[in-house]
Scaffold this active site. Structure first.
Site, PDB file in Angstrom:
ATOM      1  N   GLU A 168       0.832  -1.207   0.000  1.00  0.00           N
ATOM      2  CA  GLU A 168       0.000   0.000   0.000  1.00  0.00           C
ATOM      3  C   GLU A 168       0.866   1.257   0.000  1.00  0.00           C
ATOM      4  O   GLU A 168       0.520   2.268  -0.614  1.00  0.00           O
ATOM      5  CB  GLU A 168      -0.928  -0.007   1.216  1.00  0.00           C
ATOM      6  CG  GLU A 168      -2.059  -1.027   1.098  1.00  0.00           C
ATOM      7  CD  GLU A 168      -2.905  -1.103   2.350  1.00  0.00           C
ATOM      8  OE1 GLU A 168      -4.139  -1.250   2.228  1.00  0.00           O
ATOM      9  OE2 GLU A 168      -2.335  -1.018   3.459  1.00  0.00           O
ATOM     10  N   HIS A 315     -16.056  40.774 -19.243  1.00  0.00           N
ATOM     11  CA  HIS A 315     -16.753  40.873 -20.527  1.00  0.00           C
ATOM     12  C   HIS A 315     -17.798  39.767 -20.601  1.00  0.00           C
ATOM     13  O   HIS A 315     -17.564  38.638 -20.160  1.00  0.00           O
ATOM     14  CB  HIS A 315     -15.739  40.716 -21.669  1.00  0.00           C
ATOM     15  CG  HIS A 315     -16.355  40.666 -23.033  1.00  0.00           C
ATOM     16  ND1 HIS A 315     -16.332  39.529 -23.823  1.00  0.00           N
ATOM     17  CD2 HIS A 315     -17.018  41.603 -23.749  1.00  0.00           C
ATOM     18  CE1 HIS A 315     -16.935  39.782 -24.968  1.00  0.00           C
ATOM     19  NE2 HIS A 315     -17.365  41.029 -24.956  1.00  0.00           N
ATOM     20  N   ASN A 316     -18.982  40.095 -21.155  1.00  0.00           N
ATOM     21  CA  ASN A 316     -20.062  39.097 -21.259  1.00  0.00           C
ATOM     22  C   ASN A 316     -20.229  38.344 -19.933  1.00  0.00           C
ATOM     23  O   ASN A 316     -20.236  37.109 -19.884  1.00  0.00           O
ATOM     24  CB  ASN A 316     -19.769  38.097 -22.384  1.00  0.00           C
ATOM     25  CG  ASN A 316     -19.950  38.712 -23.763  1.00  0.00           C
ATOM     26  OD1 ASN A 316     -20.457  39.820 -23.904  1.00  0.00           O
ATOM     27  ND2 ASN A 316     -19.521  37.991 -24.788  1.00  0.00           N
ATOM     28  N   GLU A 345     -20.572  43.477 -17.392  1.00  0.00           N
ATOM     29  CA  GLU A 345     -21.285  43.839 -18.616  1.00  0.00           C
ATOM     30  C   GLU A 345     -22.642  43.168 -18.675  1.00  0.00           C
ATOM     31  O   GLU A 345     -22.814  42.020 -18.241  1.00  0.00           O
ATOM     32  CB  GLU A 345     -20.463  43.431 -19.846  1.00  0.00           C
ATOM     33  CG  GLU A 345     -21.105  43.855 -21.162  1.00  0.00           C
ATOM     34  CD  GLU A 345     -20.302  43.431 -22.377  1.00  0.00           C
ATOM     35  OE1 GLU A 345     -20.444  44.088 -23.420  1.00  0.00           O
ATOM     36  OE2 GLU A 345     -19.559  42.436 -22.287  1.00  0.00           O
ATOM     37  N   ASP A 347     -25.808  42.726 -21.642  1.00  0.00           N
ATOM     38  CA  ASP A 347     -26.344  42.949 -22.988  1.00  0.00           C
ATOM     39  C   ASP A 347     -27.863  42.821 -22.928  1.00  0.00           C
ATOM     40  O   ASP A 347     -28.389  41.728 -22.688  1.00  0.00           O
ATOM     41  CB  ASP A 347     -25.787  41.917 -23.977  1.00  0.00           C
ATOM     42  CG  ASP A 347     -24.319  42.156 -24.283  1.00  0.00           C
ATOM     43  OD1 ASP A 347     -23.805  43.212 -23.896  1.00  0.00           O
ATOM     44  OD2 ASP A 347     -23.690  41.279 -24.899  1.00  0.00           O
ATOM     45  N   HIS A 360     -26.389  36.946 -25.362  1.00  0.00           N
ATOM     46  CA  HIS A 360     -25.499  37.399 -26.430  1.00  0.00           C
ATOM     47  C   HIS A 360     -26.310  37.395 -27.727  1.00  0.00           C
ATOM     48  O   HIS A 360     -26.600  36.339 -28.280  1.00  0.00           O
ATOM     49  CB  HIS A 360     -24.284  36.474 -26.528  1.00  0.00           C
ATOM     50  CG  HIS A 360     -23.148  37.071 -27.291  1.00  0.00           C
ATOM     51  ND1 HIS A 360     -22.597  38.290 -26.971  1.00  0.00           N
ATOM     52  CD2 HIS A 360     -22.443  36.627 -28.354  1.00  0.00           C
ATOM     53  CE1 HIS A 360     -21.609  38.566 -27.795  1.00  0.00           C
ATOM     54  NE2 HIS A 360     -21.501  37.577 -28.648  1.00  0.00           N
ATOM     55  N   GLU A 394     -24.906  47.297 -22.737  1.00  0.00           N
ATOM     56  CA  GLU A 394     -25.108  47.286 -24.185  1.00  0.00           C
ATOM     57  C   GLU A 394     -26.620  47.279 -24.392  1.00  0.00           C
ATOM     58  O   GLU A 394     -27.282  46.265 -24.147  1.00  0.00           O
ATOM     59  CB  GLU A 394     -24.456  46.053 -24.808  1.00  0.00           C
ATOM     60  CG  GLU A 394     -22.939  46.086 -24.809  1.00  0.00           C
ATOM     61  CD  GLU A 394     -22.393  47.103 -25.795  1.00  0.00           C
ATOM     62  OE1 GLU A 394     -23.095  47.395 -26.785  1.00  0.00           O
ATOM     63  OE2 GLU A 394     -21.282  47.611 -25.572  1.00  0.00           O
TER      64      GLU A 394
END
Length: 744
Positions: A168, A315-316, A345, A347, A360, A394
């Site tokens: 082991e 971003h996004n 962000e 959108d 998106h 956005e």
């Protein structure tokens, strides 16, 4: 369906007690999304229980017989109560919030949403889990190492008898990334087997591990500075701090503090001396880390204008995967904000039933409600940092749904949304500071007229944006309600520096969104960014949500360099490295030569800076400790090499690496020296990467750590490695010596 009301008192690794249910029947929820189809929730009942080690959760499906799985408490970042996940929100009408809770895992692993049989049982799990997480996070390096040893013992003890035979032990060595000669392994096994039983138990296994993890390179260092060969006196420690750690001030006081803090032997403490065990504990502590602890605290001036800071930006943010077919979730905002991100962000598009949605556009990504995003913003914006959050919008909505956007922003966020210029400061007076804007959310978006213009109450709320040459088209339509939510951060498409100077009043601040910059010099950009905010984001052609190199944009002073947080890689390593300082508040003060409008710093020609010359960074890569396995195939062991990368202005970009060590990820020794020239240390980041060498294909990633050059501690330091997701992988580390000198 029975429910256990029996509670155990379980001892956790720190000796405290935690009350947890012996075994609970919890409902496991997993949301399955389909494009253009309303999300459905998958429900399964499973038994969960805390193991006796108080570090592992065991669970079993009600219908899976003896099949069971486990996960470690150390994998759990936090526990949320109530309907605080997308899944639990979707079934809020089915289960009351006091029975619901969510386990949030570190890295990019999905959440575990659970519903208890009762509110009392849910509270027991929530309190117990939070206490265990708190205990684990407060552990010292030695305690973490002890826990790690315990985990490996359990993995190796396959028959569960609490003992380990030699077979082991051999299997364990391979699992631990070590290819050891059988004769040497048997010698260590025999030395540890004090009972001569042919197996290792409890203290014997601990002794075996200590023999296995003997650090000859550290012992040599210790003995080089020890006057008697056994301990370090205060005088010995003072010499080590001066010559080894390259410290210069308060050496005697610091030496005494180290003995008091890290020496485990009371006998040595009374003699004001440090043993090898205390020396190892000091070197493995945060104080012995490559990252200067004083730079992890909030140490920078936070009263400069916003444009004088680099701002951690996403971003996004709503996307959990790629931007073509990926899943959208409010979880993206929670995770980004929890990491100290200060610009997210959203959108916005027209949605059904008059409710704006976020996704998106013109892709197959799933959709979420704008009001859910705003609600999450209100809850999580200031948990990791009190400094302002910029909501970059956005806007693709009709005027009617723009009014709904404005309604949700003002009603849900309330006083957190900045709707007017700060008291005593007009909008035309320039950008306020992060300190001025503490606890505020700023909307970045399009605005009717200039920021300094007052809009009469009689103006029709449906207004066409006035034509401004080369900035906005005349057919864009904004609602006055949404326009009024934009105070300091008006979005303006970037055209040129000449245009910016001609049409932007010098006292009015705008956020410029940049698409191409190849035709302008770095010096122009630096000058522009000393008084304006610029947002940079990945190209729409990056359908896989990959990232660009943020260092290039920071080197010209761009503040809002937005990255896809859901995509791991060197770019996010650099981002995490830069913003790991200053209390992880999401704001890092730019160097003085980038903040002054008078000085002309050109990143392409850093030699023009008025300074004595470049620095030399010398890194001796000494050894590695307990590196993680990459290939989980039986018998596979890594062949590690270390690459050190310097990221900064173009003249400073460099990469150097050591040779690889064959079949040893447990305690490899390289003892190689790498040298770099650094012209602009204020903008430089240093990334340490460990890879598994492969002569026939690309090397596999093992671990990394990135930090600003300005945060480096010189001397003998440990570098505690992070996974590809940026999570800790204790006790994996590198041991190095670092020296920074003026180049002659």
């Amino acid at each position: 369906m029975c429910k256990s009301d029996v509670f155990k008192q379980k001892t956790d690794p720190t000796g405290l007690y935690v009350a947890m249910p012996e075994k609970s029947l919890l409902t496991l929820l997993i949301q399955r999304s389909r494009q253009y189809v309303k999300s459905r929730t998958w429900k399964k009942q499973r038994y969960f229980r805390l193991q006796d080690d108080c570090a592992t959760i065991w669970y079993k499906s009600e219908k899976a017989g003896n099949a069971h799985c486990t996960f470690s408490i150390s994998d759990v970042e936090t526990v949320r109560e109530g309907h605080q996940s997308e899944v639990l929100l979707s079934i809020a009408d089915e289960f009351p919030p006091d029975r619901c809770f969510t386990l949030v895992f570190r890295g990019r692993r999905g959440n575990l949403d659970l519903v208890a049989e009762s509110a009392e049982e849910a509270q027991s799990w929530v309190r117990g889990m939070r206490k265990l997480i708190e205990n684990l996070e407060s552990m010292g390096e030695q305690e973490k190492l002890d826990q790690w040893i315990c985990d490996w013992f359990k993995k190796a003890d396959k028959n569960g008898d609490g003992r380990m035979n030699f077979k082991e032990v051999q299997d364990l060595l391979k699992m631990m990334n070590m290819d050891m000669n059988e004769h040497h392994a048997m010698r260590l096994f025999t030395l540890a087997d004090k009972s001569e039983s042919g197996t290792l138990e409890d203290d014997e296994f601990v002794l075996f591990y200590k023999l296995l993890t003997e650090r000859p390179e550290v012992r040599r260092l210790f003995q080089q500075h020890s006057s008697d060969g056994h301990t370090l006196s205060l005088w010995d420690l003072e010499v080590f701090l001066r010559e080894g750690q390259l410290e210069q001030e308060n050496l005697r006081e610091h030496a005494a503090e180290l003995v008091l803090c890290y020496e485990p032997s009371d006998t040595a403490k009374t003699r004001q001396a440090m043993t090898i065990d205390g020396f190892l504990m000091y070197l493995g502590s945060p104080e012995g880390s490559v990252f200067n602890p004083s730079r992890k605290q909030l140490y920078q001036d936070m009263r400069q204008p916003l444009c004088h800071y680099f701002i951690c930006s996403s971003h996004n943010t709503y996307l959990m995967e790629n931007q073509l077919r990926g899943h959208s979730s409010v979880e993206g905002y929670i995770r980004a904000l929890s990491r100290g991100c200060r610009c997210v962000e959203v959108d916005c598009w027209d949605g059904p039933n008059g409710e704006p949605i976020v996704y998106h556009g013109y892709t197959l990504t799933s959709k979420i409600l704008f009001k859910d995003v705003v609600s999450v913003m209100g809850q999580y914006a200031f948990k990791a940092s009190q400094y302002p959050v910029i909501l970059s919008m956005e806007n693709h909505c009709s005027v009617e749904q723009q009014r709904v956007l404005a309604h949700h922003l003002t009603c849900i966020l309330g006083d957190k949304l900045l709707q007017n210029a700060l008291e005593g400061r007009s909008v035309s007076g320039g950008l306020p500071s992060p300190e001025d804007l503490k606890g505020k959310i700023l909307l970045k978006g399009k605005k009717i007229g200039g920021l300094g213009a007052s809009v009469s109450a009689v103006v029709d709320p449906l207004t066409r944006v006035p034509r401004v040459p080369c900035v906005q088209s005349s057919n864009e339509r904004l609602s006055k309600e949404l326009s009024d939510c934009v105070v300091y951060c008006k979005s303006v498409r970037f055209s040129s520096f000449k245009h910016a100077q001609k049409y932007m009043h010098p006292s009015t601040k705008h956020i410029h969104t940049l698409f191409l910059c190849c035709c302008w010099t770095g010096a122009d950009f630096v000058h522009h960014n000393s008084r304006q905010l610029t947002r940079i984001y990945p190209s729409g052609f990056r359908t896989d949500s990959s990232n660009f190199n943020p260092q290039e944009m920071w080197s010209v002073g761009c503040q809002i360099v937005a990255l896809n947080f859901q995509t791991a890689g060197v770019e996010m390593d650099l981002n995490d490295g830069l913003f790991g300082q200053n209390g992880r508040c999401g704001y890092v003060l730019k160097p003085l030569f980038m903040r002054s409008a008078e000085k002309q710093f050109d990143p392409e020609h850093p030699q023009m800076l008025d300074r004595s010359g470049p620095l030399t960074l010398t890194i001796q890569v000494i050894s590695g400790q307990q590196l993680p396995k990459v290939n989980q195939k039986e018998g596979s062991i890594v062949d590690p090499l270390v690459r050190v990368e310097l990221h900064g202005v173009p003249l400073d970009q460099a990469k150097l690496e050591t040779h690889h060590i064959e079949n040893n990820g447990f305690n490899p020794i390289w003892d190689e020296t790498l040298k770099f020239t650094v012209h602009v240390p204020e903008l430089a980041l240093v990334r340490f990467v460990v890879e598994d060498y492969d002569k026939t294909s690309k090397n596999d990633f093992v671990g990394q750590f990135t930090l600003p050059f300005s945060c480096i501690q010189q001397g003998y330091r440990h570098i505690h490695l992070l996974s590809k997701d940026g999570t800790k992988i204790p006790p994996s580390s590198l041991f190095v010596h670092i020296r920074i000198t003026q180049r002659t």
